[in-house]
Structure formats: C-alpha cells, structure tokens
Design a protein around this motif. Structure first.
Motif, short mmCIF file in Angstrom:
data_model
loop_
_atom_site.label_atom_id
_atom_site.label_comp_id
_atom_site.label_asym_id
_atom_site.label_seq_id
_atom_site.Cartn_x
_atom_site.Cartn_y
_atom_site.Cartn_z
N LEU A 110 0.74 -1.12 0.12
CA LEU A 110 -0.03 -0.11 0.03
C LEU A 110 0.74 1.33 -0.14
N VAL A 111 1.02 1.71 -0.94
CA VAL A 111 2.10 2.82 -1.53
C VAL A 111 1.41 4.10 -1.14
N GLY A 112 2.06 4.90 -0.30
CA GLY A 112 1.33 6.11 -0.11
C GLY A 112 0.88 6.57 1.46
N ILE A 113 1.07 5.40 2.32
CA ILE A 113 0.50 5.66 3.61
C ILE A 113 1.18 6.63 4.26
N GLN A 114 0.73 7.58 4.93
CA GLN A 114 1.39 8.51 5.63
C GLN A 114 1.72 8.46 7.13
N VAL A 115 0.88 7.90 7.93
CA VAL A 115 0.95 7.66 9.31
C VAL A 115 0.50 6.12 9.50
N GLU A 116 1.27 5.71 10.40
CA GLU A 116 0.89 4.18 10.95
C GLU A 116 0.78 4.14 12.61
N ILE A 117 -0.39 3.49 12.93
CA ILE A 117 -0.79 3.57 14.20
C ILE A 117 -1.14 1.95 14.87
N GLN A 118 -0.37 1.72 15.70
CA GLN A 118 -0.64 0.15 16.30
C GLN A 118 -1.57 0.52 17.58
N ALA A 119 -2.54 -0.15 17.41
CA ALA A 119 -3.49 0.11 18.38
C ALA A 119 -3.93 -1.52 19.12
N THR A 120 -4.16 -1.50 20.39
CA THR A 120 -4.52 -2.69 21.09
C THR A 120 -5.81 -2.36 21.95
N ASP A 121 -6.20 -1.23 21.81
CA ASP A 121 -7.55 -0.84 22.61
C ASP A 121 -8.02 0.47 22.02
N LEU A 122 -9.26 0.76 22.49
CA LEU A 122 -10.00 1.95 21.87
C LEU A 122 -9.17 3.23 22.13
N SER A 123 -8.56 3.20 23.36
CA SER A 123 -8.14 4.51 23.84
C SER A 123 -6.83 4.68 22.90
N GLU A 124 -5.97 3.72 22.06
CA GLU A 124 -5.10 3.95 21.13
C GLU A 124 -5.70 4.21 19.89
N CYS A 125 -6.80 4.25 19.58
CA CYS A 125 -7.45 4.37 18.35
C CYS A 125 -8.62 5.75 18.50
N SER A 126 -8.03 6.80 19.12
CA SER A 126 -8.90 7.98 19.25
C SER A 126 -8.47 8.97 18.58
N LYS A 127 -9.33 10.04 18.39
CA LYS A 127 -9.09 11.24 17.61
C LYS A 127 -7.88 12.03 18.15
N GLU A 128 -7.51 11.84 19.58
CA GLU A 128 -6.44 12.71 20.04
C GLU A 128 -5.05 11.79 19.61
N VAL A 129 -5.15 10.66 19.45
CA VAL A 129 -3.80 9.89 19.02
C VAL A 129 -3.67 10.19 17.57
N PHE A 130 -4.78 10.28 16.71
CA PHE A 130 -4.68 10.41 15.33
C PHE A 130 -4.20 11.91 14.99
N ASP A 131 -4.72 12.68 15.69
CA ASP A 131 -4.31 14.18 15.64
C ASP A 131 -2.96 14.23 15.92
N GLU A 132 -2.27 13.72 17.00
CA GLU A 132 -1.05 13.91 17.37
C GLU A 132 -0.01 13.16 16.30
N LYS A 133 -0.18 11.95 15.80
CA LYS A 133 0.37 11.37 14.94
C LYS A 133 0.40 12.04 13.36
N CYS A 134 -0.66 12.68 13.06
CA CYS A 134 -0.87 13.31 11.75
C CYS A 134 -0.12 14.82 11.94
N LYS A 135 0.07 15.28 13.09
CA LYS A 135 0.49 16.72 13.02
C LYS A 135 1.96 16.61 13.24
N LYS A 136 2.50 15.52 13.21
CA LYS A 136 4.13 15.31 13.60
C LYS A 136 4.69 15.76 12.44
#
Length: 136
Positions: A110-136
């Motif tokens: 999948l060429v072109g993925i910009q951000v990767e998140i490893q999630a083991t529960d819903l707290s690791e898959c929150s808007k806050e986590v996505f925002d933080e990773k995307c704004k880096k």
C-alpha cells in the motif's frame, strides 16, 4: 519477520481507489479463512466519519484498517492516509502474531501511507492519537 501470507490483488486496487479516487473513506482488511491471504473485508463510504470507523472495529479480532483522516492544523483542513494495525488484547494470540508478522507485507503493497498506528484498545485509536500522529 515475514509470515508468508500473500496479498490479494483486490487489496491494492481498493486502496488505490481510496488514495487516488476518494471512492472510500475507510478500508478494513482481514486474513482469509485459511490464513494464507490478506483480503478486503469491507469499505466505508466517503461520507463515513471517524466514529463510524472506530465502531466497525471488531472487539476481539485483529484487522488492518486504512482511513482517510481529516484534521485541522493551523486553521486549515488537511488529510492523511492512516494505516492502523488493530490487534486488541482480547484477540486470540495466534491471530495477533499472524497480523503482526504480516504487517510489513501489506504496508509495502500500500504505497503512500503517511501515518501508522498500532492499536490494542480503543484508547489507542482515538481522535487525539490520530491528531497527534498526523501533526508530527
């Protein structure tokens, strides 16, 4: 570490429809019944929300998810394609191991993925986590 799991050609075609054509907002990928191939499980429409994606995550099974994430930065609306390796603690150990060892194969396909998140529960898959990773 490679698991030997193959990538179904439809996997990349569907991803390219999201990336280039914005035909989907989200794609869920799963292992085939015999655990030999990564396949498209389902897609979510372009009008789907972040909450729709989170609600569609299985509670006790692993998935790969690609999400076209929209966020605000410096007063502007931006988008990034986010890859989520969803391996909840409640998933069977063998399944988690298979998904973890096969992740590199699908990521390379999948060429072109910009951000990767490893999630083991819903707290690791929150808007806050996505925002933080995307704004880096």
């Amino acid at each position: 570490m490679s698991s030997g799991v193959k990538i179904d050609p439809q996997t990349v075609e569907t991803y390219n429809s999201l990336k280039l054509g914005r035909k989907f907002r989200c794609i869920f990928y799963q292992m085939s019944a015999d655990n030999t191939q990564i396949c498209v499980e389902k897609t979510l429409e372009p009008t789907s929300s972040f909450e729709d994606m989170v609600a569609a995550l299985p509670q006790s099974d692993s998935r790969y998810v690609v999400f076209d994430y929209e966020y605000q930065e410096e007063g502007a609306t931006k988008n990034k394609i986010v890859f989520v390796n969803w391996c909840p603690d409640t998933a069977p150990i063998k399944k988690k191991m298979l998904y973890t060892s096969s992740k590199d194969s699908i990521r390379k396909a999948l060429v072109g993925i910009q951000v990767e998140i490893q999630a083991t529960d819903l707290s690791e898959c929150s808007k806050e986590v996505f925002d933080e990773k995307c704004k880096k």
